[in-house]
Design an enzyme around this catalytic site. Structure first.
Site, PDB file in Angstrom:
ATOM      1  N   GLN A   1       9.621   3.474 -14.060  1.00  0.00           N
ATOM      2  CA  GLN A   1       9.265   2.464 -15.063  1.00  0.00           C
ATOM      3  C   GLN A   1      10.361   2.226 -16.104  1.00  0.00           C
ATOM      4  O   GLN A   1      10.640   1.101 -16.473  1.00  0.00           O
ATOM      5  CB  GLN A   1       7.956   2.865 -15.739  1.00  0.00           C
ATOM      6  CG  GLN A   1       7.293   1.747 -16.463  1.00  0.00           C
ATOM      7  CD  GLN A   1       5.826   2.059 -16.725  1.00  0.00           C
ATOM      8  OE1 GLN A   1       5.513   2.857 -17.602  1.00  0.00           O
ATOM      9  NE2 GLN A   1       4.940   1.466 -15.966  1.00  0.00           N
ATOM     10  N   PHE A   2      10.976   3.305 -16.567  1.00  0.00           N
ATOM     11  CA  PHE A   2      12.080   3.202 -17.522  1.00  0.00           C
ATOM     12  C   PHE A   2      13.126   4.258 -17.185  1.00  0.00           C
ATOM     13  O   PHE A   2      12.790   5.355 -16.705  1.00  0.00           O
ATOM     14  CB  PHE A   2      11.600   3.438 -18.965  1.00  0.00           C
ATOM     15  CG  PHE A   2      10.903   2.259 -19.582  1.00  0.00           C
ATOM     16  CD1 PHE A   2      11.618   1.293 -20.273  1.00  0.00           C
ATOM     17  CD2 PHE A   2       9.523   2.106 -19.466  1.00  0.00           C
ATOM     18  CE1 PHE A   2      10.978   0.204 -20.840  1.00  0.00           C
ATOM     19  CE2 PHE A   2       8.874   1.018 -20.024  1.00  0.00           C
ATOM     20  CZ  PHE A   2       9.599   0.060 -20.725  1.00  0.00           C
TER      21      PHE A   2
ATOM     22  N   LEU B   1       0.697   8.821 -11.982  1.00  0.00           N
ATOM     23  CA  LEU B   1       1.766   8.799 -12.976  1.00  0.00           C
ATOM     24  C   LEU B   1       2.614  10.074 -12.858  1.00  0.00           C
ATOM     25  O   LEU B   1       2.420  11.025 -13.609  1.00  0.00           O
ATOM     26  CB  LEU B   1       1.149   8.665 -14.383  1.00  0.00           C
ATOM     27  CG  LEU B   1       2.022   8.055 -15.463  1.00  0.00           C
ATOM     28  CD1 LEU B   1       1.177   7.697 -16.683  1.00  0.00           C
ATOM     29  CD2 LEU B   1       3.171   8.942 -15.865  1.00  0.00           C
ATOM     30  N   ALA B   2       3.505  10.098 -11.895  1.00  0.00           N
ATOM     31  CA  ALA B   2       4.307  11.290 -11.655  1.00  0.00           C
ATOM     32  C   ALA B   2       5.568  10.879 -10.891  1.00  0.00           C
ATOM     33  O   ALA B   2       5.493  10.541  -9.720  1.00  0.00           O
ATOM     34  CB  ALA B   2       3.512  12.322 -10.862  1.00  0.00           C
ATOM     35  N   GLU B   3       6.708  10.903 -11.577  1.00  0.00           N
ATOM     36  CA  GLU B   3       7.934  10.372 -10.970  1.00  0.00           C
ATOM     37  C   GLU B   3       8.407  11.218  -9.798  1.00  0.00           C
ATOM     38  O   GLU B   3       8.881  10.700  -8.787  1.00  0.00           O
ATOM     39  CB  GLU B   3       9.040  10.248 -12.026  1.00  0.00           C
ATOM     40  CG  GLU B   3       8.814   9.103 -13.024  1.00  0.00           C
ATOM     41  CD  GLU B   3       7.806   9.437 -14.119  1.00  0.00           C
ATOM     42  OE1 GLU B   3       7.387  10.611 -14.210  1.00  0.00           O
ATOM     43  OE2 GLU B   3       7.434   8.526 -14.887  1.00  0.00           O
TER      44      GLU B   3
ATOM     45  N   PRO C   1      12.146  13.554 -14.412  1.00  0.00           N
ATOM     46  CA  PRO C   1      11.175  14.360 -13.652  1.00  0.00           C
ATOM     47  C   PRO C   1      11.382  14.250 -12.139  1.00  0.00           C
ATOM     48  O   PRO C   1      10.955  15.129 -11.399  1.00  0.00           O
ATOM     49  CB  PRO C   1       9.814  13.765 -14.069  1.00  0.00           C
ATOM     50  CG  PRO C   1      10.061  13.201 -15.423  1.00  0.00           C
ATOM     51  CD  PRO C   1      11.480  12.664 -15.367  1.00  0.00           C
TER      52      PRO C   1
ATOM     53  N   GLY D   1      14.744   6.454 -18.870  1.00  0.00           N
ATOM     54  CA  GLY D   1      14.603   7.814 -19.378  1.00  0.00           C
ATOM     55  C   GLY D   1      13.494   8.607 -18.713  1.00  0.00           C
ATOM     56  O   GLY D   1      13.349   9.805 -18.953  1.00  0.00           O
ATOM     57  N   PHE D   2      12.734   7.950 -17.847  1.00  0.00           N
ATOM     58  CA  PHE D   2      11.643   8.639 -17.145  1.00  0.00           C
ATOM     59  C   PHE D   2      12.054   9.081 -15.741  1.00  0.00           C
ATOM     60  O   PHE D   2      11.216   9.520 -14.954  1.00  0.00           O
ATOM     61  CB  PHE D   2      10.403   7.739 -17.031  1.00  0.00           C
ATOM     62  CG  PHE D   2       9.841   7.282 -18.345  1.00  0.00           C
ATOM     63  CD1 PHE D   2      10.136   7.959 -19.524  1.00  0.00           C
ATOM     64  CD2 PHE D   2       8.999   6.182 -18.413  1.00  0.00           C
ATOM     65  CE1 PHE D   2       9.616   7.534 -20.745  1.00  0.00           C
ATOM     66  CE2 PHE D   2       8.471   5.751 -19.631  1.00  0.00           C
ATOM     67  CZ  PHE D   2       8.781   6.430 -20.797  1.00  0.00           C
TER      68      PHE D   2
ATOM     69  N   HIS E   1      13.637   4.827 -23.512  1.00  0.00           N
ATOM     70  CA  HIS E   1      13.380   3.513 -22.913  1.00  0.00           C
ATOM     71  C   HIS E   1      14.628   2.640 -22.855  1.00  0.00           C
ATOM     72  O   HIS E   1      14.528   1.470 -22.501  1.00  0.00           O
ATOM     73  CB  HIS E   1      12.299   2.763 -23.695  1.00  0.00           C
ATOM     74  CG  HIS E   1      10.917   3.321 -23.533  1.00  0.00           C
ATOM     75  ND1 HIS E   1      10.562   4.551 -24.006  1.00  0.00           N
ATOM     76  CD2 HIS E   1       9.813   2.807 -22.933  1.00  0.00           C
ATOM     77  CE1 HIS E   1       9.282   4.770 -23.727  1.00  0.00           C
ATOM     78  NE2 HIS E   1       8.805   3.737 -23.074  1.00  0.00           N
TER      79      HIS E   1
END
Lengths: 328, 373
Positions: free
Chosen positions: A86-87, A62-64, A93, A89-90, A133
């Site tokens: 995934q979304f 789990l690390a963009e 990173p 706003g993510f 999101h």
């Protein structure tokens, strides 16, 4: 394929497009959070890990930044990674890896190293979700040299554009209008609708031109129908590509209608719509009967979802802009 | 907390071959080295020291915008780069001049970057460049590229076949400052998760520009990797044999499918961070003196003399290094600015309307100025 045309939701059209790309080229691999066993939080990659195996559909840590940074390394090795963020706003990173590394690699190596990497980003509002999101961050990437930025609005475009994006030797930011994942539309499996970077006329008209990408295209079509009932002939363009922008059909339309309204969920300040307004003013000044108008999200953080309908431009707000444009 | 072990060391600071206890398990990895190999290590280090000095001078004379000196770190780099096989792939930061030399990169291509005549410098896919990837200036970013590349090596099946011509490892260089970057931690996670054929080679030169390593970490940095499930070892980075042996072992293990490892080479940046820096503002004379006494080249020279290397070898190496530096200077002065078209040419692999239009505009504009239109 059993039938040449099938009614599919956009999410399933993407799934079919990804499957076709993976079957065509075994260097294509998918990577992202929850995309394997779960099939992605929006199920876009459903079934693909079973079909192609865990080496081609990777459930990543789990690390963009890690996802995009390792995709860059895989591309250096000759792979064609398709990353899922995934979304919307993510994605931040991973911003350094996308804008400073991925986008610049071809240029800084004088073309010796290509980056055939696709970054899929479910984006936009209308789904009643929590913070981070429902955002529309596409302008950051359209602003960055070295990236291509596209956004399909229909299942048919989704099916074809994802395959063209994967075939591109450049990095492609692929913004998927998540509120359009579920409505069905026809997908023609026999031939591509239009080139990846083409602006497309989706409704012809003579009085005013409306332009948008992604989910806003369907809003424009609603507005155009209401306007038609009121006797205003509206032309609707689907931008499809935000970098490069295919200005030819936009200028042609403005030369015909004399009026342009650019619509987007994203905040209007320093946006794709701003760029289009400026370019149309430069290239079609004498055709314009009124100033180019923008109908955008507000320049605020995306609000709490109970009031998102007041943030997101809807058909009424587009109709209001049509009235303002025609009043000149 | 994991138990600390002493740093692996073969050569004492006065150049005597005296492996410490930690070095014993690495002894077999020195077994194949010949006197000729030893002399090659020395030449790599001495030539690097000399051209590095020349580059600092060239910068001072206005011929380069910037130079990041590698003075003091030659043993860490030469030992590790010499341990790599030809098919191995090395991802540097921006200070691995000795490793670049070992892998065959023309040092002029590094100068070109620092002079502002090129962005990336060399073509990493050209076989003459020894799979030495481009310098990376955003601190720590290359660790993820290396890990992704190593994932690809594994997907290609180029690990653990037992064929020494096929099995491939990836070595990524990074520094003590970079260990605070998220990308470095993420690369540890991805490497451990995927069990990549990869060696993380940390040169702890004790400074991130002016900030000491104590600000980056309260524990020895090699212990960090263990928290991610990556085996690690600390070595005397100014001992070229320690660097070679540790790298050889962990590269061999990576190639054979045993997953990633991390090496922390304790070394010291004798010079400035770059020519823009003034280390006298943060470094004490005592610290400098301590590390100058541990100079990796002087130490290895003492060792080679004790092994009977002839005086002529050292004289020849000085001459070779001087010639190398003189040639580099000569070619640096002849380096020209790139074409304006190069600004636009490779922004995209395939044509893009924006850059195509802007190059056409710039060409027309420049032409109009020349023609006085």
């Amino acid at each position: 394929m059993a039938a040449s045309v099938e009614e599919l939701p956009l999410a399933k059209a993407l799934n079919a497009g990804l499957r076709a790309a993976m079957a065509t080229d075994d260097r294509v691999l998918l990577m992202g959070e929850d995309i394997g066993t779960l099939g992605g939080v929006f199920r876009v990659t459903e079934g693909l890990q079973d079909e192609f195996g865990k080496k081609r559909v990777l459930d990543t840590p789990l690390a963009e930044s890690g996802i995009v940074g390792t995709a860059i390394g895989l591309a250096m090795r000759g792979y064609r990674p398709v990353c899922e963020i995934q979304f919307d706003g993510f994605i931040f990173p991973a911003f350094d890896q996308i804008t400073s590394q991925l986008a610049k690699m071809t240029n800084r190596t004088s073309g010796a190293v290509h980056m055939p990497v696709v970054i899929r980003v479910p984006y936009g509002g209308h789904i009643g979700a929590v913070e981070h999101h429902q955002e529309s961050p596409e302008a950051y990437f359209a602003h960055t040299a070295g990236l291509r930025v596209v956004s399909p609005s229909t299942p048919n475009d989704a099916y074809w554009m994802i395959q063209e994006a994967i075939r591109s030797d450049d990095p492609v930011m692929f913004f998927e209008p998540k509120s359009r994942y579920w409505p069905k539309g026809p997908v023609d499996f026999t031939s591509s609708a239009a080139p990846l970077h083409a602006t497309r006329v989706v409704r012809t008209g003579t009085d005013v031109t409306l332009l948008a990408h992604g989910a806003m295209v369907s809003t424009l079509l609603q507005a155009a129908q209401v306007a038609a009932d009121e006797g205003v002939s509206v032309e609707v363009l689907d931008l499809r590509s935000l970098s490069p922008i295919d200005f030819g059909p936009i200028i042609s339309s403005v030369e015909k209608t004399g009026r342009l309204i650019v619509c987007q969920e994203a905040p209007g300040f320093v946006s794709v719509g701003s760029e289009i307004a400026a370019t149309v003013a430069e290239r079609a000044f004498f055709s314009l009967q009124s100033p180019v108008l923008r109908v955008s999200g507000f320049d605020t953080p995306y609000p709490a979802s109970k009031i998102e309908t007041f943030y997101l431009p809807d058909a009424d707000r587009v109709l209001d802009a049509i009235d303002r444009s025609l009043a000149y | 907390m994991a138990e600390r072990t002493p740093a692996v060391q073969f050569l004492s600071i006065d150049g005597k071959f005296a492996p410490n206890e930690a070095a014993e398990q690495y002894l077999p990895y020195l077994a194949d080295l010949t006197a000729s190999d030893h002399q090659q290590f020395y030449r790599d280090m001495a030539i690097t020291r000399r051209f590095d000095e020349e580059c600092t001078n060239l910068q001072r004379q206005g011929q380069m915008g910037l130079w990041p000196p590698s003075h003091g770190q030659e043993a860490a780099q030469v030992g590790s780069a010499r341990a790599a096989r030809p098919q191995d792939v090395l991802f540097p930061t921006y200070r691995e001049h000795a490793a670049a030399l070992v892998r065959g990169v023309d040092i002029l291509d590094i100068v070109s970057v620092m002079r502002g005549a090129s962005l990336g410098g060399w073509n990493p896919n050209d076989p003459k460049n020894g799979n030495f990837r481009n310098y990376t200036l955003v601190i720590g970013s290359q660790t993820l590229h290396a890990t992704g590349y190593a994932m690809g090596v594994a997907f290609d099946g180029a690990v653990g076949t037992g064929d020494p011509e096929i099995d491939t490892a990836v070595m990524v260089y990074f520094g003590d400052g970079s260990t605070s970057q998220g990308d470095v931690s993420e690369s540890f996670v991805f490497a451990a998760s995927n069990q990549t054929p990869q060696v993380f080679f940390l040169q702890n030169n004790h400074w991130a520009i002016s900030v000491p390593v104590s600000t980056q970490s309260r524990i020895p940095l090699y212990l960090r990797a263990q928290g991610f499930g990556i085996p690690s070892v600390q070595i005397d980075g100014n001992d070229v044999l320690a660097s070679y042996a540790a790298s050889k072992r962990h590269l061999d293990e990576a190639r054979s499918g045993e997953g990633p490892a991390m090496i922390e080479a304790l070394t010291y940046r004798i010079g400035a961070h770059t020519t823009s820096d003034d280390p006298t503002r943060y470094q004490t004379p005592e610290q400098l003196a301590y590390w100058v006494a541990r100079d990796p080249i002087i130490r290895f020279e003492s060792y080679l003399r004790s092994q009977g290397a002839p005086e002529q070898f050292f004289a020849d190496t000085v001459a070779e290094a001087n010639d190398f530096a003189a040639d580099l200077r000569h070619r640096t002065l002849a380096l020209e600015a790139p074409s304006l078209a190069s600004m636009f040419d490779n922004v995209y692999a395939e044509p893009h309307a924006l850059t195509t239009d802007q190059l056409a505009w710039l060409d027309a504009y420049e032409l109009s100025l020349r023609e006085g239109v």
